[in-house]
Design a protein around this motif. Structure first.
Motif, PDB file in Angstrom:
ATOM      1  N   VAL A 119      83.455  43.226  -6.186  1.00  0.00           N
ATOM      2  CA  VAL A 119      82.805  42.864  -5.467  1.00  0.00           C
ATOM      3  C   VAL A 119      83.958  41.252  -5.188  1.00  0.00           C
ATOM      4  O   VAL A 119      84.024  41.130  -7.309  1.00  0.00           O
ATOM      5  N   GLN A 170      85.816  38.048  -4.514  1.00  0.00           N
ATOM      6  CA  GLN A 170      85.713  36.412  -4.233  1.00  0.00           C
ATOM      7  C   GLN A 170      85.311  36.384  -2.267  1.00  0.00           C
ATOM      8  O   GLN A 170      84.644  35.376  -2.562  1.00  0.00           O
ATOM      9  N   ASN A 171      86.311  37.199  -1.957  1.00  0.00           N
ATOM     10  CA  ASN A 171      86.487  36.473  -0.171  1.00  0.00           C
ATOM     11  C   ASN A 171      85.731  37.618   0.833  1.00  0.00           C
ATOM     12  O   ASN A 171      85.409  37.548   1.066  1.00  0.00           O
ATOM     13  N   TYR A 172      84.568  38.378  -0.510  1.00  0.00           N
ATOM     14  CA  TYR A 172      83.875  38.849   0.070  1.00  0.00           C
ATOM     15  C   TYR A 172      84.059  39.863   0.403  1.00  0.00           C
ATOM     16  O   TYR A 172      83.202  40.788   0.363  1.00  0.00           O
ATOM     17  N   GLN A 182      76.418  35.644   2.208  1.00  0.00           N
ATOM     18  CA  GLN A 182      77.946  36.654   1.987  1.00  0.00           C
ATOM     19  C   GLN A 182      78.016  37.520   1.275  1.00  0.00           C
ATOM     20  O   GLN A 182      78.031  38.697   1.220  1.00  0.00           O
ATOM     21  N   GLN A 183      77.547  36.253   0.434  1.00  0.00           N
ATOM     22  CA  GLN A 183      78.584  37.156  -1.554  1.00  0.00           C
ATOM     23  C   GLN A 183      76.468  37.997  -2.056  1.00  0.00           C
ATOM     24  O   GLN A 183      77.073  39.138  -2.310  1.00  0.00           O
ATOM     25  N   ARG A 184      75.568  37.263  -1.024  1.00  0.00           N
ATOM     26  CA  ARG A 184      74.486  38.226  -1.389  1.00  0.00           C
ATOM     27  C   ARG A 184      74.697  39.511  -0.581  1.00  0.00           C
ATOM     28  O   ARG A 184      74.380  40.603  -1.395  1.00  0.00           O
ATOM     29  N   ALA A 227      77.587  40.976   0.046  1.00  0.00           N
ATOM     30  CA  ALA A 227      78.751  41.762  -0.609  1.00  0.00           C
ATOM     31  C   ALA A 227      78.424  42.438  -2.109  1.00  0.00           C
ATOM     32  O   ALA A 227      78.632  44.130  -2.210  1.00  0.00           O
ATOM     33  N   PRO A 232      83.241  36.435  -8.079  1.00  0.00           N
ATOM     34  CA  PRO A 232      82.689  36.429  -7.011  1.00  0.00           C
ATOM     35  C   PRO A 232      81.448  35.630  -6.729  1.00  0.00           C
ATOM     36  O   PRO A 232      81.483  35.139  -5.108  1.00  0.00           O
ATOM     37  N   LEU A 233      81.517  34.175  -7.006  1.00  0.00           N
ATOM     38  CA  LEU A 233      81.100  32.753  -6.602  1.00  0.00           C
ATOM     39  C   LEU A 233      81.765  31.641  -5.957  1.00  0.00           C
ATOM     40  O   LEU A 233      81.496  31.050  -6.348  1.00  0.00           O
ATOM     41  N   ASN A 254      83.765  30.407  -3.960  1.00  0.00           N
ATOM     42  CA  ASN A 254      83.430  30.042  -2.811  1.00  0.00           C
ATOM     43  C   ASN A 254      82.694  29.739  -2.311  1.00  0.00           C
ATOM     44  O   ASN A 254      82.211  28.761  -2.057  1.00  0.00           O
ATOM     45  N   ARG A 313      76.566  28.063  -7.004  1.00  0.00           N
ATOM     46  CA  ARG A 313      76.693  28.305  -7.319  1.00  0.00           C
ATOM     47  C   ARG A 313      76.160  28.875  -9.343  1.00  0.00           C
ATOM     48  O   ARG A 313      75.910  30.194  -9.994  1.00  0.00           O
TER      49      ARG A 313
END
Ligand code: ATP
Length: 384
Positions: free
Chosen positions: A84, A86-88, A144-146, A148, A165-166, A168, A174
Protein backbone atom coordinates in the motif's frame (compact mmCIF):
# COMPACT_ATOMS: atom_id res chain seq x y z
CA UNK A 1 2.39 -18.08 7.86
CA UNK A 2 4.10 -14.79 7.12
CA UNK A 3 7.56 -14.96 8.57
CA UNK A 4 9.99 -12.65 6.88
CA UNK A 5 13.73 -13.11 7.33
CA UNK A 6 15.96 -10.36 6.01
CA UNK A 7 19.64 -11.22 6.10
CA UNK A 8 22.41 -8.63 5.69
CA UNK A 9 20.45 -6.61 3.15
CA UNK A 10 22.50 -3.92 1.40
CA UNK A 11 21.26 -1.67 -1.38
CA UNK A 12 23.63 0.64 -3.23
CA UNK A 13 22.40 3.11 -5.86
CA UNK A 14 24.79 4.47 -8.47
CA UNK A 15 24.09 7.94 -9.81
CA UNK A 16 26.04 10.92 -11.23
CA UNK A 17 27.36 11.83 -7.78
CA UNK A 18 28.68 8.33 -7.13
CA UNK A 19 27.46 5.52 -4.92
CA UNK A 20 24.68 5.95 -2.38
CA UNK A 21 24.42 3.25 0.26
CA UNK A 22 20.69 3.44 0.94
CA UNK A 23 20.54 0.30 3.11
CA UNK A 24 23.63 -0.97 4.91
CA UNK A 25 23.79 -4.57 6.15
CA UNK A 26 20.24 -4.69 7.50
CA UNK A 27 18.94 -7.86 9.18
CA UNK A 28 15.54 -8.54 10.73
CA UNK A 29 13.25 -11.50 11.48
CA UNK A 30 9.52 -10.94 11.83
CA UNK A 31 7.00 -13.25 13.43
CA UNK A 32 3.80 -14.34 11.77
CA UNK A 33 1.08 -11.73 12.30
CA UNK A 34 3.45 -9.15 13.74
CA UNK A 35 3.01 -5.41 13.12
CA UNK A 36 6.50 -3.99 12.58
CA UNK A 37 7.05 -0.28 11.99
CA UNK A 38 10.14 1.07 10.20
CA UNK A 39 10.78 4.60 11.39
CA UNK A 40 13.51 7.16 10.81
CA UNK A 41 14.16 10.57 9.26
CA UNK A 42 13.83 11.28 5.55
CA UNK A 43 16.48 9.45 3.51
CA UNK A 44 17.28 6.85 6.20
CA UNK A 45 16.48 3.98 3.82
CA UNK A 46 13.06 2.83 5.05
CA UNK A 47 11.30 2.94 1.67
CA UNK A 48 14.23 1.30 -0.10
CA UNK A 49 14.22 -1.57 2.41
CA UNK A 50 10.48 -2.00 1.89
CA UNK A 51 10.83 -1.87 -1.89
CA UNK A 52 13.55 -4.56 -1.75
CA UNK A 53 11.17 -6.78 0.26
CA UNK A 54 8.41 -6.13 -2.31
CA UNK A 55 10.78 -6.91 -5.19
CA UNK A 56 10.50 -3.39 -6.62
CA UNK A 57 14.26 -2.85 -6.16
CA UNK A 58 17.04 -5.35 -6.81
CA UNK A 59 19.19 -6.25 -3.85
CA UNK A 60 22.92 -5.43 -3.95
CA UNK A 61 23.82 -7.91 -1.22
CA UNK A 62 21.97 -10.10 1.25
CA UNK A 63 18.98 -12.45 1.11
CA UNK A 64 15.25 -12.15 1.82
CA UNK A 65 13.20 -15.19 2.89
CA UNK A 66 9.43 -15.51 3.22
CA UNK A 67 8.40 -18.60 5.19
CA UNK A 68 11.86 -20.07 4.57
CA UNK A 69 11.61 -19.62 0.82
CA UNK A 70 14.36 -17.46 -0.69
CA UNK A 71 12.48 -14.71 -2.56
CA UNK A 72 15.47 -12.39 -3.09
CA UNK A 73 15.33 -12.53 -6.89
CA UNK A 74 11.66 -13.37 -7.39
CA UNK A 75 9.65 -10.80 -9.36
CA UNK A 76 7.10 -8.80 -7.30
CA UNK A 77 4.18 -10.80 -8.69
CA UNK A 78 5.79 -14.05 -7.51
CA UNK A 79 5.85 -12.88 -3.89
CA UNK A 80 2.80 -13.33 -1.72
CA UNK A 81 3.08 -9.73 -0.61
CA UNK A 82 0.73 -6.75 -1.09
CA UNK A 83 1.90 -3.17 -0.91
CA UNK A 84 0.00 0.00 0.00
CA UNK A 85 1.53 3.29 -1.11
CA UNK A 86 1.36 6.84 0.22
CA UNK A 87 -0.23 8.18 -2.98
CA UNK A 88 -2.85 5.35 -3.06
CA UNK A 89 -1.81 4.43 -6.67
CA UNK A 90 -5.41 3.75 -7.73
CA UNK A 91 -6.21 3.57 -11.46
CA UNK A 92 -8.28 6.70 -12.14
CA UNK A 93 -10.35 5.19 -14.97
CA UNK A 94 -11.49 2.20 -12.88
CA UNK A 95 -14.13 2.19 -10.16
CA UNK A 96 -13.09 1.42 -6.58
CA UNK A 97 -14.48 -2.12 -7.03
CA UNK A 98 -12.51 -2.62 -10.26
CA UNK A 99 -9.36 -1.31 -8.57
CA UNK A 100 -9.84 -3.80 -5.75
CA UNK A 101 -10.45 -6.65 -8.22
CA UNK A 102 -7.54 -5.76 -10.48
CA UNK A 103 -4.76 -7.41 -8.43
CA UNK A 104 -6.72 -10.65 -8.12
CA UNK A 105 -7.44 -10.71 -11.86
CA UNK A 106 -3.76 -10.24 -12.66
CA UNK A 107 -2.22 -12.58 -10.11
CA UNK A 108 -4.74 -15.45 -9.91
CA UNK A 109 -6.97 -17.57 -12.15
CA UNK A 110 -9.92 -16.95 -9.86
CA UNK A 111 -13.29 -16.94 -11.69
CA UNK A 112 -14.92 -13.54 -12.10
CA UNK A 113 -17.85 -14.30 -9.79
CA UNK A 114 -15.51 -15.37 -7.03
CA UNK A 115 -13.41 -12.22 -7.41
CA UNK A 116 -16.56 -10.14 -7.18
CA UNK A 117 -17.66 -11.98 -4.06
CA UNK A 118 -14.25 -11.51 -2.42
CA UNK A 119 -14.24 -7.79 -3.26
CA UNK A 120 -17.74 -7.41 -1.82
CA UNK A 121 -16.83 -9.28 1.35
CA UNK A 122 -13.71 -7.19 1.90
CA UNK A 123 -15.60 -3.97 1.18
CA UNK A 124 -18.29 -4.95 3.71
CA UNK A 125 -15.71 -5.78 6.35
CA UNK A 126 -14.12 -2.37 5.80
CA UNK A 127 -17.43 -0.50 5.59
CA UNK A 128 -16.75 0.82 2.07
CA UNK A 129 -19.48 -1.03 0.10
CA UNK A 130 -21.07 2.23 -0.98
CA UNK A 131 -17.82 3.35 -2.59
CA UNK A 132 -17.41 0.38 -4.93
CA UNK A 133 -19.05 2.00 -7.99
CA UNK A 134 -17.24 5.32 -7.62
CA UNK A 135 -14.06 6.33 -9.41
CA UNK A 136 -11.05 7.61 -7.37
CA UNK A 137 -11.70 11.20 -8.53
CA UNK A 138 -15.07 11.09 -6.74
CA UNK A 139 -13.54 9.95 -3.44
CA UNK A 140 -11.96 11.91 -0.58
CA UNK A 141 -8.35 11.19 0.44
CA UNK A 142 -9.47 9.00 3.35
CA UNK A 143 -11.88 7.06 1.12
CA UNK A 144 -9.19 6.54 -1.53
CA UNK A 145 -6.82 5.22 1.10
CA UNK A 146 -9.50 2.80 2.36
CA UNK A 147 -9.95 1.52 -1.19
CA UNK A 148 -6.16 1.17 -1.59
CA UNK A 149 -6.07 -0.80 1.65
CA UNK A 150 -9.03 -2.89 0.48
CA UNK A 151 -7.17 -3.68 -2.74
CA UNK A 152 -4.27 -5.05 -0.67
CA UNK A 153 -6.51 -6.92 1.78
CA UNK A 154 -8.63 -8.63 -0.87
CA UNK A 155 -5.54 -10.49 -2.08
CA UNK A 156 -5.14 -12.16 1.34
CA UNK A 157 -1.34 -11.98 1.13
CA UNK A 158 1.17 -13.42 3.59
CA UNK A 159 2.61 -9.95 4.18
CA UNK A 160 1.41 -6.35 3.88
CA UNK A 161 3.93 -3.64 3.14
CA UNK A 162 2.71 -0.10 3.78
CA UNK A 163 4.74 2.95 2.79
CA UNK A 164 3.53 6.02 4.71
CA UNK A 165 -0.08 5.14 3.84
CA UNK A 166 -1.64 7.85 6.01
CA UNK A 167 0.60 10.84 5.40
CA UNK A 168 -1.63 12.48 2.77
CA UNK A 169 -4.53 12.68 5.24
CA UNK A 170 -5.28 15.54 7.61
CA UNK A 171 -4.29 15.11 11.26
CA UNK A 172 -7.72 14.08 12.56
CA UNK A 173 -8.39 11.55 9.82
CA UNK A 174 -4.89 10.19 10.20
CA UNK A 175 -5.50 9.44 13.88
CA UNK A 176 -8.83 7.77 13.03
CA UNK A 177 -7.33 5.72 10.20
CA UNK A 178 -4.45 4.71 12.47
CA UNK A 179 -6.90 3.04 14.85
CA UNK A 180 -8.87 1.51 11.97
CA UNK A 181 -5.71 0.07 10.47
CA UNK A 182 -4.58 -1.36 13.78
CA UNK A 183 -7.96 -3.03 14.30
CA UNK A 184 -7.93 -4.43 10.77
CA UNK A 185 -4.40 -5.75 11.10
CA UNK A 186 -5.29 -7.36 14.42
CA UNK A 187 -8.40 -8.95 12.93
CA UNK A 188 -6.65 -10.20 9.79
CA UNK A 189 -3.53 -11.29 11.69
CA UNK A 190 -1.32 -10.72 8.65
CA UNK A 191 2.35 -9.78 9.09
CA UNK A 192 2.63 -6.08 8.34
CA UNK A 193 5.60 -3.82 7.78
CA UNK A 194 4.64 -0.19 7.99
CA UNK A 195 6.96 2.67 7.05
CA UNK A 196 6.66 6.11 8.60
CA UNK A 197 8.83 9.07 9.54
CA UNK A 198 6.39 9.89 12.34
CA UNK A 199 7.58 8.58 15.69
CA UNK A 200 4.09 8.91 17.20
CA UNK A 201 2.72 6.57 14.55
CA UNK A 202 5.56 4.16 15.24
CA UNK A 203 5.05 4.24 19.00
CA UNK A 204 1.30 3.78 18.83
CA UNK A 205 1.02 1.19 16.07
CA UNK A 206 3.98 -1.17 16.19
CA UNK A 207 4.35 -4.44 18.10
CA UNK A 208 8.00 -3.69 17.46
CA UNK A 209 9.66 -0.68 15.94
CA UNK A 210 12.76 -0.69 13.77
CA UNK A 211 14.68 2.58 13.91
CA UNK A 212 16.93 3.45 10.98
CA UNK A 213 19.39 6.26 10.36
CA UNK A 214 21.70 6.74 7.39
CA UNK A 215 20.77 3.29 6.02
CA UNK A 216 21.84 1.61 9.25
CA UNK A 217 19.73 -0.19 11.81
CA UNK A 218 19.85 1.65 15.14
CA UNK A 219 17.53 -0.43 17.32
CA UNK A 220 14.73 -3.00 17.12
CA UNK A 221 12.38 -3.38 20.06
CA UNK A 222 8.96 -2.79 21.51
CA UNK A 223 7.96 0.87 21.59
CA UNK A 224 8.42 1.06 25.36
CA UNK A 225 11.82 -0.62 25.22
CA UNK A 226 13.04 1.88 22.61
CA UNK A 227 11.57 4.75 24.63
CA UNK A 228 13.00 3.79 28.01
CA UNK A 229 16.12 1.92 26.97
CA UNK A 230 17.34 3.62 23.79
CA UNK A 231 20.46 1.96 22.39
CA UNK A 232 22.05 5.26 21.48
CA UNK A 233 21.63 9.02 21.47
CA UNK A 234 20.02 9.02 18.02
CA UNK A 235 17.18 6.72 19.14
CA UNK A 236 16.83 8.65 22.41
CA UNK A 237 16.41 11.91 20.50
CA UNK A 238 14.18 10.52 17.76
CA UNK A 239 11.65 8.63 19.88
CA UNK A 240 9.53 10.77 22.18
CA UNK A 241 7.96 14.18 21.77
CA UNK A 242 9.11 16.67 22.95
CA UNK A 243 12.55 15.14 22.48
CA UNK A 244 14.90 14.07 25.22
CA UNK A 245 17.15 16.87 26.54
CA UNK A 246 20.89 16.40 26.12
CA UNK A 247 23.59 18.09 28.23
CA UNK A 248 27.29 17.88 27.30
CA UNK A 249 29.17 16.90 30.45
CA UNK A 250 32.60 15.72 31.50
CA UNK A 251 32.90 12.82 33.91
CA UNK A 252 35.68 12.61 36.45
CA UNK A 253 35.97 11.38 40.03
CA UNK A 254 32.32 10.29 40.26
CA UNK A 255 31.05 13.68 39.19
CA UNK A 256 29.39 14.77 35.98
CA UNK A 257 30.34 18.37 35.40
CA UNK A 258 28.49 20.88 33.23
CA UNK A 259 29.45 24.55 32.99
CA UNK A 260 26.23 25.42 34.80
CA UNK A 261 25.86 22.55 37.31
CA UNK A 262 27.49 19.47 38.78
CA UNK A 263 25.90 16.08 39.21
CA UNK A 264 27.39 13.54 41.58
CA UNK A 265 26.53 9.95 40.77
CA UNK A 266 25.62 7.41 43.44
CA UNK A 267 27.94 4.54 44.13
CA UNK A 268 25.78 1.94 42.41
CA UNK A 269 25.69 3.92 39.15
CA UNK A 270 29.41 4.66 39.40
CA UNK A 271 30.16 0.98 39.74
CA UNK A 272 28.35 0.25 36.50
CA UNK A 273 30.36 2.91 34.71
CA UNK A 274 33.65 1.20 35.60
CA UNK A 275 36.72 3.20 34.62
CA UNK A 276 34.86 5.65 32.39
CA UNK A 277 36.26 9.19 32.27
CA UNK A 278 35.98 12.07 29.81
CA UNK A 279 33.15 13.54 27.80
CA UNK A 280 29.65 12.10 28.09
CA UNK A 281 26.15 13.29 27.23
CA UNK A 282 23.51 13.34 29.95
CA UNK A 283 19.98 12.76 28.63
CA UNK A 284 16.73 13.37 30.46
CA UNK A 285 13.18 13.26 29.12
CA UNK A 286 11.05 16.40 29.62
CA UNK A 287 8.55 14.54 31.83
CA UNK A 288 11.31 13.10 34.03
CA UNK A 289 12.46 16.54 35.20
CA UNK A 290 11.14 17.48 38.63
CA UNK A 291 10.82 20.77 40.47
CA UNK A 292 13.21 21.29 43.39
CA UNK A 293 13.17 23.96 46.08
CA UNK A 294 16.18 23.50 48.26
CA UNK A 295 19.18 24.02 45.99
CA UNK A 296 22.15 21.72 46.23
CA UNK A 297 23.72 19.23 43.92
CA UNK A 298 21.94 17.64 40.97
CA UNK A 299 19.76 20.74 40.66
CA UNK A 300 19.76 23.43 38.00
CA UNK A 301 18.35 26.94 38.27
CA UNK A 302 17.11 28.15 34.91
CA UNK A 303 14.98 30.99 33.49
CA UNK A 304 11.77 30.10 31.65
CA UNK A 305 11.83 31.23 28.01
CA UNK A 306 8.60 29.84 26.52
CA UNK A 307 5.47 28.23 27.98
CA UNK A 308 3.30 25.99 25.80
CA UNK A 309 0.05 24.88 27.44
CA UNK A 310 -1.27 21.72 25.76
CA UNK A 311 -4.21 21.20 28.11
CA UNK A 312 -3.31 18.04 30.00
CA UNK A 313 0.37 18.99 30.17
CA UNK A 314 2.36 22.18 29.71
CA UNK A 315 5.73 22.22 27.98
CA UNK A 316 8.02 24.70 29.66
CA UNK A 317 11.19 25.72 27.79
CA UNK A 318 14.11 26.84 29.92
CA UNK A 319 17.63 28.03 29.20
CA UNK A 320 20.88 26.68 30.54
CA UNK A 321 24.07 28.27 29.21
CA UNK A 322 22.41 29.70 26.07
CA UNK A 323 20.87 26.33 25.15
CA UNK A 324 17.12 25.75 25.38
CA UNK A 325 15.69 22.62 27.01
CA UNK A 326 12.17 21.37 27.72
CA UNK A 327 10.29 20.03 30.70
CA UNK A 328 6.68 18.83 30.87
CA UNK A 329 4.52 19.61 33.85
CA UNK A 330 0.88 19.15 34.80
CA UNK A 331 -1.43 21.32 32.73
CA UNK A 332 -2.99 23.11 35.69
CA UNK A 333 0.33 24.46 36.95
CA UNK A 334 0.84 27.97 35.58
CA UNK A 335 4.43 29.12 35.06
CA UNK A 336 5.37 32.63 33.94
CA UNK A 337 7.86 33.36 31.16
CA UNK A 338 10.94 34.99 32.73
CA UNK A 339 10.52 33.28 36.10
CA UNK A 340 13.31 31.12 37.54
CA UNK A 341 12.78 27.40 38.01
CA UNK A 342 14.84 25.10 40.16
CA UNK A 343 14.96 21.68 38.57
CA UNK A 344 16.09 18.23 39.63
CA UNK A 345 17.09 15.33 37.40
CA UNK A 346 16.29 12.08 39.28
CA UNK A 347 19.22 9.70 38.91
CA UNK A 348 17.09 6.67 37.99
CA UNK A 349 15.69 8.67 35.05
CA UNK A 350 18.92 10.01 33.58
CA UNK A 351 20.57 8.48 30.52
CA UNK A 352 24.27 8.69 29.73
CA UNK A 353 25.74 8.39 26.24
CA UNK A 354 29.29 8.15 24.96
CA UNK A 355 30.01 11.64 23.58
CA UNK A 356 31.94 10.21 20.61
CA UNK A 357 29.97 7.13 19.50
CA UNK A 358 26.57 8.10 20.93
CA UNK A 359 26.19 4.60 22.40
CA UNK A 360 24.17 4.33 25.59
CA UNK A 361 26.24 3.90 28.75
CA UNK A 362 23.31 4.13 31.16
CA UNK A 363 19.59 4.15 30.37
CA UNK A 364 16.38 4.20 32.34
CA UNK A 365 14.51 0.91 32.38
CA UNK A 366 11.12 -0.29 31.20
CA UNK A 367 8.97 -0.82 34.23
CA UNK A 368 5.36 -1.46 33.33
CA UNK A 369 2.38 -2.25 35.51
CA UNK A 370 -0.23 -4.69 34.25
CA UNK A 371 -3.73 -3.67 35.15
CA UNK A 372 -5.99 -6.45 36.42
CA UNK A 373 -9.48 -5.83 35.11
CA UNK A 374 -12.89 -7.26 35.89
CA UNK A 375 -14.66 -8.88 32.93
CA UNK A 376 -17.41 -6.63 31.59
CA UNK A 377 -19.91 -9.52 31.25
CA UNK A 378 -20.07 -9.98 35.02
CA UNK A 379 -18.70 -13.53 34.88
CA UNK A 380 -16.77 -14.99 37.78
CA UNK A 381 -13.07 -14.16 37.68
CA UNK A 382 -12.20 -17.04 39.95
CA UNK A 383 -10.52 -14.58 42.27
CA UNK A 384 -11.72 -14.18 45.86
P1 ATP B 1 11.65 9.35 2.81
O1 ATP B 1 10.96 9.28 4.12
O2 ATP B 1 12.07 10.74 2.43
O3 ATP B 1 10.93 8.63 1.71
P2 ATP B 1 13.39 7.05 3.20
O4 ATP B 1 13.88 6.82 4.58
O5 ATP B 1 12.27 6.21 2.74
O6 ATP B 1 13.07 8.59 3.00
P3 ATP B 1 14.79 6.14 0.88
O7 ATP B 1 13.77 6.64 -0.09
O8 ATP B 1 14.85 4.69 1.12
O9 ATP B 1 14.67 6.88 2.27
O10 ATP B 1 16.22 6.65 0.38
C1 ATP B 1 17.43 6.28 1.01
C2 ATP B 1 18.58 6.92 0.29
O11 ATP B 1 18.69 6.35 -1.02
C3 ATP B 1 18.43 8.42 0.07
O12 ATP B 1 19.69 9.00 0.18
C4 ATP B 1 17.91 8.52 -1.34
O13 ATP B 1 18.28 9.74 -1.92
C5 ATP B 1 18.59 7.35 -2.01
N1 ATP B 1 17.80 6.81 -3.14
C6 ATP B 1 16.57 6.24 -3.05
N2 ATP B 1 16.16 5.83 -4.28
C7 ATP B 1 17.17 6.14 -5.13
C8 ATP B 1 17.36 5.97 -6.55
N3 ATP B 1 16.44 5.37 -7.31
N4 ATP B 1 18.52 6.41 -7.09
C9 ATP B 1 19.48 7.00 -6.32
N5 ATP B 1 19.35 7.18 -4.99
C10 ATP B 1 18.23 6.77 -4.41
Amino acid sequence: MGELRIQNLTKVFNDDTGQIVAVDDFSLNTEDGEFVVFVGPSGCGKSTTLRCIAGLETVTEGRIFLDNEDITTQPPTGRDIAMVFQNYALYPHMTAGENMAFGLKMSTNMPRAEIEQQVNETATMMGIEELLDKRPGELSGGQQQRVALGRAIVREPEVFLMDEPLSNLDAKLRTQMRTELQNLQHELDITTIYVTHDQTEAMTMGDRIVILDGGELQQVGTPLKCYHEPANQFVAGFIGSPSMNFFSMSYENSVLQHDAFRYELSQSVRQNLGTLTGDVVLGIRPEAIERADNGGERTVVAPVSVVEPMGDVTHVYFDVDDETYTMSQEGDLVTEVGSQMELRFPEEKIHLFDATTGDAIKTGSVSTRVETTQPTDGSDTGRP
